[in-house]
Design an enzyme around this catalytic site. Structure first.
Site, PDB file in Angstrom:
ATOM      1  N   ASN A 237      -2.408   2.496   5.820  1.00 58.22           N
ATOM      2  CA  ASN A 237      -1.574   1.305   5.619  1.00 58.22           C
ATOM      3  C   ASN A 237      -1.492   0.583   6.951  1.00 58.22           C
ATOM      4  O   ASN A 237      -1.332   1.236   7.982  1.00 58.22           O
ATOM      5  CB  ASN A 237      -0.143   1.681   5.222  1.00 58.22           C
ATOM      6  CG  ASN A 237      -0.067   2.250   3.826  1.00 58.22           C
ATOM      7  OD1 ASN A 237      -1.036   2.240   3.084  1.00 58.22           O
ATOM      8  ND2 ASN A 237       1.103   2.769   3.478  1.00 58.22           N
ATOM      9  N   GLY A 238      -1.535  -0.736   6.933  1.00 59.56           N
ATOM     10  CA  GLY A 238      -1.444  -1.490   8.186  1.00 59.56           C
ATOM     11  C   GLY A 238      -2.713  -2.283   8.423  1.00 59.56           C
ATOM     12  O   GLY A 238      -3.531  -2.451   7.510  1.00 59.56           O
TER      13      GLY A 238
ATOM     14  N   LYS B  37       5.799  -4.626  -3.054  1.00 62.48           N
ATOM     15  CA  LYS B  37       7.113  -4.414  -2.450  1.00 62.48           C
ATOM     16  C   LYS B  37       6.906  -4.049  -0.996  1.00 62.48           C
ATOM     17  O   LYS B  37       6.009  -3.282  -0.676  1.00 62.48           O
ATOM     18  CB  LYS B  37       7.785  -3.248  -3.187  1.00 62.48           C
ATOM     19  CG  LYS B  37       9.256  -3.115  -2.937  1.00 62.48           C
ATOM     20  CD  LYS B  37      10.031  -4.018  -3.848  1.00 62.48           C
ATOM     21  CE  LYS B  37      11.507  -3.898  -3.675  1.00 62.48           C
ATOM     22  NZ  LYS B  37      12.180  -5.094  -4.214  1.00 62.48           N
TER      23      LYS B  37
ATOM     24  N   CYS C 235       0.850  -1.199   0.000  1.00 62.27           N
ATOM     25  CA  CYS C 235       0.000   0.000   0.000  1.00 62.27           C
ATOM     26  C   CYS C 235       0.886   1.249   0.000  1.00 62.27           C
ATOM     27  O   CYS C 235       2.019   1.205   0.460  1.00 62.27           O
ATOM     28  CB  CYS C 235      -0.955   0.081   1.177  1.00 62.27           C
ATOM     29  SG  CYS C 235      -2.062  -1.304   1.333  1.00 62.27           S
TER      30      CYS C 235
ATOM     31  N   HIS D 227      15.793 -37.640  -2.323  1.00 61.87           N
ATOM     32  CA  HIS D 227      14.925 -37.942  -1.186  1.00 61.87           C
ATOM     33  C   HIS D 227      13.472 -37.543  -1.462  1.00 61.87           C
ATOM     34  O   HIS D 227      12.699 -37.335  -0.531  1.00 61.87           O
ATOM     35  CB  HIS D 227      15.440 -37.242   0.075  1.00 61.87           C
ATOM     36  CG  HIS D 227      16.818 -37.684   0.453  1.00 61.87           C
ATOM     37  ND1 HIS D 227      17.065 -38.927   0.995  1.00 61.87           N
ATOM     38  CD2 HIS D 227      18.032 -37.086   0.302  1.00 61.87           C
ATOM     39  CE1 HIS D 227      18.368 -39.057   1.193  1.00 61.87           C
ATOM     40  NE2 HIS D 227      18.972 -37.954   0.773  1.00 61.87           N
TER      41      HIS D 227
ATOM     42  N   GLU E 180      16.897 -18.964  -4.626  1.00 61.39           N
ATOM     43  CA  GLU E 180      16.624 -17.624  -5.136  1.00 61.39           C
ATOM     44  C   GLU E 180      16.203 -17.675  -6.618  1.00 61.39           C
ATOM     45  O   GLU E 180      15.291 -16.965  -7.035  1.00 61.39           O
ATOM     46  CB  GLU E 180      17.873 -16.737  -4.939  1.00 61.39           C
ATOM     47  CG  GLU E 180      17.784 -15.332  -5.463  1.00 61.39           C
ATOM     48  CD  GLU E 180      16.655 -14.492  -4.859  1.00 61.39           C
ATOM     49  OE1 GLU E 180      16.001 -14.925  -3.895  1.00 61.39           O
ATOM     50  OE2 GLU E 180      16.415 -13.404  -5.396  1.00 61.39           O
TER      51      GLU E 180
ATOM     52  N   TRP F 113      -3.014  -2.707  -1.525  1.00 68.37           N
ATOM     53  CA  TRP F 113      -2.728  -4.138  -1.640  1.00 68.37           C
ATOM     54  C   TRP F 113      -3.665  -4.780  -0.623  1.00 68.37           C
ATOM     55  O   TRP F 113      -3.499  -4.600   0.581  1.00 68.37           O
ATOM     56  CB  TRP F 113      -1.265  -4.400  -1.305  1.00 68.37           C
ATOM     57  CG  TRP F 113      -0.836  -5.810  -1.491  1.00 68.37           C
ATOM     58  CD1 TRP F 113      -0.398  -6.382  -2.649  1.00 68.37           C
ATOM     59  CD2 TRP F 113      -0.775  -6.832  -0.501  1.00 68.37           C
ATOM     60  NE1 TRP F 113      -0.079  -7.698  -2.428  1.00 68.37           N
ATOM     61  CE2 TRP F 113      -0.304  -8.001  -1.125  1.00 68.37           C
ATOM     62  CE3 TRP F 113      -1.094  -6.876   0.858  1.00 68.37           C
ATOM     63  CZ2 TRP F 113      -0.132  -9.204  -0.433  1.00 68.37           C
ATOM     64  CZ3 TRP F 113      -0.926  -8.074   1.543  1.00 68.37           C
ATOM     65  CH2 TRP F 113      -0.448  -9.218   0.892  1.00 68.37           C
TER      66      TRP F 113
ATOM     67  N   LYS G 149      12.661 -16.270  -7.979  1.00 65.88           N
ATOM     68  CA  LYS G 149      12.550 -15.250  -9.017  1.00 65.88           C
ATOM     69  C   LYS G 149      11.600 -15.728 -10.110  1.00 65.88           C
ATOM     70  O   LYS G 149      10.729 -15.007 -10.560  1.00 65.88           O
ATOM     71  CB  LYS G 149      13.909 -14.937  -9.669  1.00 65.88           C
ATOM     72  CG  LYS G 149      14.873 -14.081  -8.920  1.00 65.88           C
ATOM     73  CD  LYS G 149      14.421 -12.670  -8.637  1.00 65.88           C
ATOM     74  CE  LYS G 149      13.594 -12.609  -7.399  1.00 65.88           C
ATOM     75  NZ  LYS G 149      14.169 -12.301  -6.151  1.00 65.88           N
TER      76      LYS G 149
ATOM     77  N   GLU H 187       7.763 -16.031  -8.885  1.00 74.21           N
ATOM     78  CA  GLU H 187       7.030 -14.823  -8.514  1.00 74.21           C
ATOM     79  C   GLU H 187       6.728 -13.907  -9.684  1.00 74.21           C
ATOM     80  O   GLU H 187       5.755 -13.159  -9.639  1.00 74.21           O
ATOM     81  CB  GLU H 187       7.742 -14.054  -7.397  1.00 74.21           C
ATOM     82  CG  GLU H 187       9.020 -13.387  -7.800  1.00 74.21           C
ATOM     83  CD  GLU H 187       9.706 -12.654  -6.650  1.00 74.21           C
ATOM     84  OE1 GLU H 187       9.012 -12.143  -5.766  1.00 74.21           O
ATOM     85  OE2 GLU H 187      10.936 -12.594  -6.644  1.00 74.21           O
TER      86      GLU H 187
ATOM     87  N   ARG I 136       4.151  -0.581  -4.627  1.00 73.92           N
ATOM     88  CA  ARG I 136       3.842  -1.004  -3.259  1.00 73.92           C
ATOM     89  C   ARG I 136       2.461  -1.626  -3.131  1.00 73.92           C
ATOM     90  O   ARG I 136       2.078  -2.095  -2.067  1.00 73.92           O
ATOM     91  CB  ARG I 136       3.916   0.195  -2.331  1.00 73.92           C
ATOM     92  CG  ARG I 136       5.322   0.671  -2.247  1.00 73.92           C
ATOM     93  CD  ARG I 136       5.504   1.620  -1.121  1.00 73.92           C
ATOM     94  NE  ARG I 136       6.897   1.654  -0.800  1.00 73.92           N
ATOM     95  CZ  ARG I 136       7.452   1.083   0.246  1.00 73.92           C
ATOM     96  NH1 ARG I 136       6.709   0.403   1.087  1.00 73.92           N
ATOM     97  NH2 ARG I 136       8.727   1.161   0.461  1.00 73.92           N
TER      98      ARG I 136
HETATM   99  C1  F6R Z   1      11.364 -11.543  -3.625  1.00 72.90           C
HETATM  100  C2  F6R Z   1      11.221 -10.459  -2.680  1.00 72.90           C
HETATM  101  C3  F6R Z   1      10.732 -10.779  -1.308  1.00 72.90           C
HETATM  102  C4  F6R Z   1      11.487  -9.934  -0.276  1.00 72.90           C
HETATM  103  C5  F6R Z   1      10.880 -10.149   1.117  1.00 72.90           C
HETATM  104  C6  F6R Z   1      11.648  -9.404   2.180  1.00 72.90           C
HETATM  105  O1  F6R Z   1      11.862 -11.103  -4.832  1.00 72.90           O
HETATM  106  O2  F6R Z   1      11.465  -9.334  -2.986  1.00 72.90           O
HETATM  107  O3  F6R Z   1      10.834 -12.131  -1.036  1.00 72.90           O
HETATM  108  O4  F6R Z   1      12.832 -10.310  -0.289  1.00 72.90           O
HETATM  109  O5  F6R Z   1       9.554  -9.706   1.115  1.00 72.90           O
HETATM  110  O6  F6R Z   1      11.681  -8.037   1.942  1.00 72.90           O
HETATM  111  P1  F6R Z   1      12.725  -7.097   2.657  1.00 72.90           P
HETATM  112  O7  F6R Z   1      14.073  -7.473   2.185  1.00 72.90           O
HETATM  113  O8  F6R Z   1      12.328  -5.707   2.251  1.00 72.90           O
HETATM  114  O9  F6R Z   1      12.557  -7.335   4.126  1.00 72.90           O
END
Ligand code: F6R
Length: 608
Positions: free
Chosen positions: A100-101, A603, A2, A504, A481, A74, A485, A488, A27
């Site tokens: 937000n929250g 984000k 948000c 396993h 990772e 969001w 990537k 997502e 966001r």
């Molecule tokens: C994946 C991604 C998320 C963040 C996670 C933690 O690409 O971006 O998995 O890594 O939400 O976010 P931060 O690092 O901001 O605490």
């Protein structure tokens, strides 16, 4: 998660607010809305979908105003519909709130307010705030907000306007970031500095339980108990170029390509010229604790957690200190044992992730010293830690984290070198350790230069339904990772595993339709990983290998090879992840996905 922007000043507020909220679209982007006061009347416009939808609605009207608030959502409580989009208004359409929250006691507050005659129009938790403020409004908005917030449990960053106090924005924070941007005869309230960066670099960060009152000619801050607070104005060092795409199709691609430079920025000023020591200014006050520490616990989420795993391997190998890496969300609820001399390190790009923040609060209560590795300067986690190391890589806007991952690993490497010199003075830092990392940016550039080759591979595999990523040692977190990537941003189901774990269970999935990405660089487990490749090939799986330049042997064993330059085992993740980021990016683009704003994601996850 948000975004909030509020504006009061002499510019055309609707335009300023729209420009600002577009910068925060990363966001949250399932719906948006704006409220403003024009000719003494509160107007509220909302739309489902991206901010462009809201813009269309606003542009059709001739709105002129100097004050308003806007929100991009969001969804947490209630589906992304127009009714549930913010701002939320009171019964008389006179007060508007963006939030937000999460209001945790909203059920209780809602039924109480309903019994008192308030009519609710949405399924959100936020709407209770509008009605509570209405209930306590007796001529002064800030008093009403303070009274309302005293009844609220949960987290919030809010901005409120009312047509009964038409020259005022009241904002408040508890657990969700909010800052005041101080311009020239204008003020902003934002949940992220990038929303006001075009207008000002001077900001004041609100603390928890603090409110801000913005009027055309001044701002004031108080606790919600109505005690004046005096805040420092801080200067933001980011510039506008950093929050723009700079000719790239997506922020994610720009950020992948920024990695050579961002790693140089991580190292700048931290490596002594004789290459035999590392200087980390943010740890100066913690040196004694670090020298005495008996254990490190790293807490993080998602990509940052993967970087933490690499950190665990490095710190144990070179600084000889026991390290555990925990999902922040698990750590906080499982009553962990924290002994004396435990250091907890939070890794978070945003510095606002709710689970990570809660984990460090829990650790502090149990007596741990807290360090942070964050990118966003002034973020809550960075401010609550006893010491820390910033990444200094500029804003990361693509929702999928890329440059933050490599910068976090580079910081952990510098931290490892620093810890080694503190704790193992008899085996001083090998000056090659520093030289090795200094050569990484150039090596990343050579990988970026082979993007065309990766695009060809993406074309072959873009229609896959599943993909498996396997690695061992330092490349095991890279496998996790790479899979994260891909899933997502492309919505292809992908899993990462330590390669030896395949037999396993996951080996049951291998058939001719299963692409398997092996990170098979020439490290101390190379021979073992070749065996794992054979196991997949003998079951007709398709193998893509990330291998070390000059390894001719591997090409015969796999379907495709992407070569990366040679480096030490410990630094390999900084290189091996680059082709995986590019592969995920191009596969997602070819599938028509919006890579910068993947579905259901946002984000900075500021809710639990
Ligand atoms: C994946 C991604 C998320 C963040 C996670 C933690 O690409 O971006 O998995 O890594 O939400 O976010 P931060 O690092 O901001 O605490």
């Amino acid at each position: 998660m948000c975004g909030i922007v509020g504006y009061i000043g002499c510019k055309e507020a609707v335009k300023v607010l729209l420009d600002g909220i577009k910068r925060l679209e990363y966001r949250g982007y399932d719906s948006s809305g704006m409220a403003f006061i024009q000719n003494g009347i509160l107007h509220c416009e909302k739309a489902v979908g991206k901010i462009a939808e809201l813009e269309k609605r606003l542009n059709g009207n001739n709105f002129h105003t100097s004050l308003g608030i806007v929100h991009t959502r969001w969804a947490t409580h209630g589906a992304p519909t127009t009714e549930n989009a913010h701002p939320h208004v009171d019964c008389n359409n006179e007060i508007a709130v963006v939030h937000n929250g999460i209001i945790e006691n909203y059920d209780y507050l809602k039924s109480k307010l309903e019994q008192e005659g308030h009519i609710f129009k949405s399924e959100t938790d936020t709407e209770v705030l509008a009605h509570l403020i209405e209930k306590y409004f007796h001529g002064d908005l800030e008093t009403a907000v303070m009274e309302a917030l005293r009844e609220v449990e949960g987290t919030y960053g809010i901005a409120v306007i009312s047509q009964k106090n038409p020259r005022k924005i009241v904002a408040a924070r508890k657990g969700s970031p909010l800052m005041i941007g101080i311009g020239n005869q204008e003020y902003f309230i934002t949940s992220d500095v990038s929303a006001s960066l075009e207008h000002t670099r001077d900001v004041v960060y609100l603390d928890d339980n603090e409110i801000a009152i913005l009027t055309p000619d001044r701002y004031e801050t108080k606790t919600i108990q109505n005690i004046r607070t005096h805040k420092k104005v801080e200067e933001i060092l980011w510039n506008l170029d950093m929050i723009e795409k700079g000719g790239y199709e997506h922020f994610m691609l720009k950020e992948i390509h920024e990695q050579p430079q961002s790693l140089r920025n991580v190292m700048r000023g931290r490596v002594e010229s004789n290459n035999d020591s590392v200087r980390l200014g943010g740890l100066i006050h913690c040196e004694q604790d670090l020298r005495q520490a008996r254990r490190i616990i790293i807490v993080a989420c998602g990509t940052s957690w993967h970087a933490g795993l690499v950190g665990e391997y490095m710190l144990e190998e070179f600084a000889r200190i026991p390290v555990e890496v925990e999902y922040a969300s698990e750590f906080r609820y499982r009553n962990p044992v924290i002994e004396k001399d435990t250091i907890v390190i939070a890794i978070s790009q945003s510095g606002e992730t709710a689970d990570t923040l809660a984990a460090i609060r829990e650790a502090r209560q149990k007596g741990a010293k807290i360090l942070s590795i964050c990118n966003v300067v002034g973020s809550t986690i960075a401010r609550e830690a006893d010491g820390g190391i910033y990444l200094h890589i500029g804003p990361e806007i693509g929702v999928a984290s890329t440059k933050a991952f490599t910068a976090q690993i580079a910081v952990l490497y510098l931290f490892t070198s620093y810890m080694r010199s503190l704790r193992c003075p008899s085996s001083p830092l090998d000056s090659n350790m520093i030289k090795d990392i200094q050569s990484i940016p150039e090596k990343i550039q050579t990988i970026l230069n082979m993007e065309e080759h990766i695009i060809e591979l993406a074309k072959l595999y873009k229609d896959s339904e599943h993909t498996l990523y396997l690695g061992r040692g330092y490349n095991y977190p890279v496998a996790l990772e790479g899979a994260l990537k891909l899933k997502e941003i492309s919505y292809i189901h992908a899993e990462g595993y330590p390669a030896a774990e395949m037999k396993h269970g996951p080996i049951a999935l291998i058939n001719k339709d299963m692409p398997v990405v092996f990170i098979a660089t020439r490290d101390n487990v190379y021979g073992k990983i070749l065996n794992n490749i054979e196991e997949v090939k003998s079951r007709k799986g398709k193998v893509i290998a990330i291998a070390t330049e000059g390894d001719d042997q591997i090409a015969e064993k796999v379907n495709h090879v992407l070569y990366i330059p040679k480096t030490t085992d410990v630094l390999t993740p900084l290189l091996s992840v680059i082709p995986l980021q590019l592969l995920a990016y191009h596969m997602a683009v070819m599938r028509g996905c919006d890579v910068d704003k993947p579905r259901n994601l946002a984000k900075s996850v500021t809710v639990e």
